[in-house]
Design a protein around this motif. Structure first.
Motif, mmCIF file in Angstrom:
data_model
loop_
_atom_site.group_PDB
_atom_site.id
_atom_site.type_symbol
_atom_site.label_atom_id
_atom_site.label_comp_id
_atom_site.label_asym_id
_atom_site.label_seq_id
_atom_site.Cartn_x
_atom_site.Cartn_y
_atom_site.Cartn_z
ATOM 1 N N LEU A 1 119.651 11.217 85.912
ATOM 2 C CA LEU A 1 118.976 10.077 85.291
ATOM 3 C C LEU A 1 118.867 8.919 86.283
ATOM 4 C CD1 LEU A 1 117.761 8.653 82.823
ATOM 5 C CD2 LEU A 1 120.091 7.989 82.160
ATOM 6 N N SER A 2 119.946 8.679 87.023
ATOM 7 C CA SER A 2 119.931 7.621 88.044
ATOM 8 C C SER A 2 118.869 7.910 89.105
ATOM 9 C CB SER A 2 121.305 7.507 88.714
ATOM 10 O OG SER A 2 122.291 7.138 87.785
ATOM 11 N N LEU A 3 118.750 9.181 89.477
ATOM 12 C CA LEU A 3 117.754 9.581 90.476
ATOM 13 C C LEU A 3 116.333 9.349 89.968
ATOM 14 C CD1 LEU A 3 116.937 10.921 93.135
ATOM 15 C CD2 LEU A 3 117.151 13.146 91.992
ATOM 16 N N VAL A 4 116.087 9.683 88.707
ATOM 17 C CA VAL A 4 114.751 9.500 88.119
ATOM 18 C C VAL A 4 114.387 8.015 88.053
ATOM 19 C CG1 VAL A 4 113.360 9.764 86.019
ATOM 20 C CG2 VAL A 4 114.793 11.663 86.823
ATOM 21 N N ILE A 5 115.355 7.177 87.654
ATOM 22 C CA ILE A 5 115.114 5.721 87.595
ATOM 23 C C ILE A 5 114.811 5.183 88.988
ATOM 24 C CG2 ILE A 5 116.200 3.480 87.141
ATOM 25 C CD1 ILE A 5 117.784 4.854 84.890
ATOM 26 N N ASN B 1 124.709 19.073 98.966
ATOM 27 C CA ASN B 1 124.487 18.063 97.923
ATOM 28 C C ASN B 1 123.248 18.340 97.089
ATOM 29 O OD1 ASN B 1 126.723 16.370 98.480
ATOM 30 N ND2 ASN B 1 125.659 15.512 100.249
ATOM 31 N N ILE B 2 122.312 19.112 97.629
ATOM 32 C CA ILE B 2 121.091 19.448 96.883
ATOM 33 C C ILE B 2 121.448 20.140 95.578
ATOM 34 C CG2 ILE B 2 118.990 20.851 96.921
ATOM 35 C CD1 ILE B 2 118.854 20.411 99.908
ATOM 36 N N PHE B 3 122.421 21.039 95.619
ATOM 37 C CA PHE B 3 122.810 21.802 94.431
ATOM 38 C C PHE B 3 123.786 21.020 93.547
ATOM 39 C CE2 PHE B 3 121.911 24.693 97.976
ATOM 40 C CZ PHE B 3 120.828 25.389 97.451
ATOM 41 N N LYS B 4 124.623 20.178 94.169
ATOM 42 C CA LYS B 4 125.572 19.374 93.402
ATOM 43 C C LYS B 4 124.861 18.352 92.519
ATOM 44 C CE LYS B 4 129.338 19.650 96.799
ATOM 45 N NZ LYS B 4 130.202 18.881 97.736
ATOM 46 N N LEU B 5 123.690 17.900 92.959
ATOM 47 C CA LEU B 5 122.943 16.873 92.242
ATOM 48 C C LEU B 5 122.559 17.324 90.841
ATOM 49 C CD1 LEU B 5 121.610 14.072 92.448
ATOM 50 C CD2 LEU B 5 119.605 15.185 93.440
ATOM 51 N N CYS B 6 122.350 18.630 90.662
ATOM 52 C CA CYS B 6 121.884 19.160 89.376
ATOM 53 C C CYS B 6 123.007 19.301 88.348
ATOM 54 C CB CYS B 6 121.226 20.529 89.584
ATOM 55 S SG CYS B 6 119.829 20.501 90.727
ATOM 56 N N LYS B 7 124.261 19.044 88.738
ATOM 57 C CA LYS B 7 125.384 19.282 87.844
ATOM 58 C C LYS B 7 125.681 18.124 86.893
ATOM 59 C CE LYS B 7 127.695 22.481 91.020
ATOM 60 N NZ LYS B 7 128.943 22.775 91.798
ATOM 61 N N VAL C 1 116.665 10.270 98.923
ATOM 62 C CA VAL C 1 115.342 9.737 99.264
ATOM 63 C C VAL C 1 114.289 10.836 99.169
ATOM 64 C CG1 VAL C 1 113.956 8.648 101.076
ATOM 65 C CG2 VAL C 1 116.308 7.928 100.719
ATOM 66 N N GLY C 2 114.618 12.046 99.613
ATOM 67 C CA GLY C 2 113.683 13.164 99.527
ATOM 68 C C GLY C 2 113.297 13.484 98.097
ATOM 69 N N PHE C 3 114.300 13.649 97.219
ATOM 70 C CA PHE C 3 114.004 13.933 95.809
ATOM 71 C C PHE C 3 113.364 12.721 95.130
ATOM 72 C CE2 PHE C 3 116.982 17.597 96.008
ATOM 73 C CZ PHE C 3 116.148 18.532 95.410
ATOM 74 N N GLY C 4 113.755 11.515 95.555
ATOM 75 C CA GLY C 4 113.144 10.312 94.994
ATOM 76 C C GLY C 4 111.655 10.275 95.258
ATOM 77 N N MET C 5 111.271 10.593 96.498
ATOM 78 C CA MET C 5 109.849 10.640 96.849
ATOM 79 C C MET C 5 109.129 11.752 96.104
ATOM 80 S SD MET C 5 109.711 9.959 100.948
ATOM 81 C CE MET C 5 109.841 8.290 101.599
ATOM 82 N N LEU C 6 109.740 12.929 96.066
ATOM 83 C CA LEU C 6 109.089 14.079 95.443
ATOM 84 C C LEU C 6 108.882 13.854 93.946
ATOM 85 C CD1 LEU C 6 107.963 16.901 95.820
ATOM 86 C CD2 LEU C 6 110.257 17.821 95.425
ATOM 87 N N ILE C 7 109.907 13.377 93.254
ATOM 88 C CA ILE C 7 109.793 13.114 91.815
ATOM 89 C C ILE C 7 108.756 12.023 91.558
ATOM 90 C CG2 ILE C 7 111.004 12.203 89.781
ATOM 91 C CD1 ILE C 7 113.555 13.533 90.910
ATOM 92 N N GLY C 8 108.806 10.932 92.352
ATOM 93 C CA GLY C 8 107.821 9.874 92.199
ATOM 94 C C GLY C 8 106.411 10.376 92.431
ATOM 95 N N ARG D 1 125.277 4.045 94.707
ATOM 96 C CA ARG D 1 126.286 5.002 94.249
ATOM 97 C C ARG D 1 125.875 6.436 94.565
ATOM 98 N NH1 ARG D 1 126.977 8.365 90.148
ATOM 99 N NH2 ARG D 1 124.963 7.749 89.259
ATOM 100 N N ILE D 2 124.638 6.803 94.235
ATOM 101 C CA ILE D 2 124.218 8.191 94.461
ATOM 102 C C ILE D 2 123.923 8.456 95.945
ATOM 103 C CG2 ILE D 2 123.391 8.689 92.132
ATOM 104 C CD1 ILE D 2 120.600 7.899 92.965
#
Length: 303
Positions: free
Chosen positions: A82-86, A70-76, A198-205, A187-188
Motif C-alpha cells: 500500500l505504501s508503494l502504491v501511494i 527484496n523484489i520478492f520480500k516486497l510482496c509479503k 523506485v523501479g516498481f514505483g515508476m512501473l506502477i505509476g 521507510r520502504i
C-alpha cells in the motif's frame, strides 16, 4: 559517542562524479522534453507514461541482474505494498507529470527551479512534525525561495505574471510532489532498497497512467530528431541518472549530494539558451539564483 567514518578518496571522487553526471543528465533531458513539447508537439502525457514504463522496467531489471531478494520480500506485506502504491501515484507519477506539464507551459529551467521549492515544503513538514522552532538558516532559505519564485513568476512586476498561471500552478504542484517523493518512501527505501522501490514505483505509476494516456497512441510529429529526443529522455534522462544518483549517496555525504545536484538547473539553463534560444531577463536570473541558494544554505547544516 559519535563515530565518523572516513570515506576513501577514490570512493568520494566516484560519488561526486556520479551525482554530477546524474544531475546534468536530468537537466539536459528537461531541455529535450521542452524541444519535444514546443517543436514536435509531442504530448506531455504520453511522454510521462513512456518514461515511467520503460525506466521502471529497466530499474527492476537491474535489481534482478543484481539478484536483489527484496523484489520478492516486497510482496509479503500488504502495508508495504500500500505504501508503494501511494508513493507510485502521489510521489513518482505526481512529480513526473507536474514537472513535464510545467515544462510544456513554460520551459525546462523554470520548471526545474520551481521544483526546487520542494525544500520549503520539506522544512514546513519538519517543523510541524517535530513541533519545533525553525532555525535561522531555514527561515532565510524559505524567504529566498519565495522571493526567487516571485521574481521568476512576475519578472519584478507585481501587476503581471511573466509565466502562465498554468506553469506557476503545476510548478508548485511539482514542488509539493517532489517533497512528498523525498519524505514519504524513506521507510520502504531503507527496507527494500532504491532500485526495487523506485523501479516498481515508476512501473506502477506508468501502468496506472496508461489508462489516461495510452503508450500506443503517439500525438505529435515523429521524426528522426524527435525519436532520438524521446530515447534520450527515457534512457539518459531517467533510467541512467536515477541509477547513478542512488549509487552516489553511498559514497558521499547528503550535503554534498544536495549541493552538486545544482548541476541539474544549471545544465538546463545553459542548453536551453544555446540550443532552444530561450530568453531570460536579469530579474529572472536573480530569481533562479535565489532559489538555488537555499540548497547551499541548508546543505551547510548536517543535522
Amino acid at each position: 559517542m559519535d563515530i565518523k567514518v572516513k570515506i576513501p578518496l577514490e570512493n568520494r571522487t566516484k560519488g561526486i562524479v556520479f551525482v554530477i553526471f546524474a544531475a546534468t543528465l536530468w537537466g539536459v533531458s528537461g531541455t529535450f522534453a521542452q524541444y519535444l513539447f514546443h517543436n514536435a508537439n509531442i504530448s506531455a502525457d504520453w511522454l510521462v507514461d513512456i518514461r515511467l514504463l520503460f525506466s521502471g522496467i529497466g530499474l527492476i531489471g537491474i535489481a534482478v541482474i543484481k539478484k536483489d531478494k527484496n523484489i520478492f520480500k516486497l510482496c509479503k506485506s500488504k502495508y508495504d505494498l500500500l505504501s508503494l502504491v501511494i508513493f507510485s501515484i502521489i510521489g513518482m507519477l505526481g512529480v513526473q507529470y507536474s514537472y513535464f506539464t510545467t515544462i510544456k507551459y513554460s520551459n525546462a529551467p523554470t520548471s526545474t527551479i520551481l521544483q526546487y521549492l520542494s525544500l520549503v515544503f520539506i522544512i514546513l513538514h519538519s517543523i510541524i512534525k517535530y513541533k519545533r522552532i525553525p532555525h535561522i538558516k531555514e527561515i532565510l532559505a524559505v524567504i529566498l525561495a519565495l522571493m526567487g519564485t516571485f521574481l521568476l513568476a512576475t519578472n519584478g512586476n507585481i501587476h503581471k505574471l511573466a509565466i502562465s498561471s498554468h506553469a506557476l500552478f503545476w510548478g508548485i504542484i511539482a514542488a509539493f510532489t517532489a517533497a512528498f517523493y523525498t519524505i514519504y518512501p524513506r521507510r520502504i527505501l531503507i527496507k527494500f532498497g532504491s532500485n526495487t522501490i523506485v523501479g516498481f514505483g515508476m512501473l506502477i505509476g506508468g501502468i496506472l497512467f496508461s489508462f489516461v494516456a495510452s503508450p500506443f497512441k503517439i500525438h505529435g510529429s515523429i521524426s528522426t530528431y524527435s525519436m532520438l529526443a524521446i530515447i534520450f529522455v527515457v534512457l539518459f534522462g531517467t533510467l541512467i541518472p536515477f541509477y547513478f544518483y542512488f549509487e552516489s549517496v553511498t559514497y558521499i555525504k547528503p550535503s554534498e549530494t544536495g549541493i552538486l545536484s545544482c548541476m541539474e538547473p544549471l545544465s538546463a539553463v545553459i542548453l536551453s539558451i544555446f540550443w532552444l534560444n530561450t530568453k531570460f531577463s536579469i530579474v529572472e536570473f536573480v530569481g533562479m539564483i535565489s532559489v538555488l541558494s537555499t540548497i547551499l544554505i541548508l546543505s551547510t547544516n548536517e543535522k
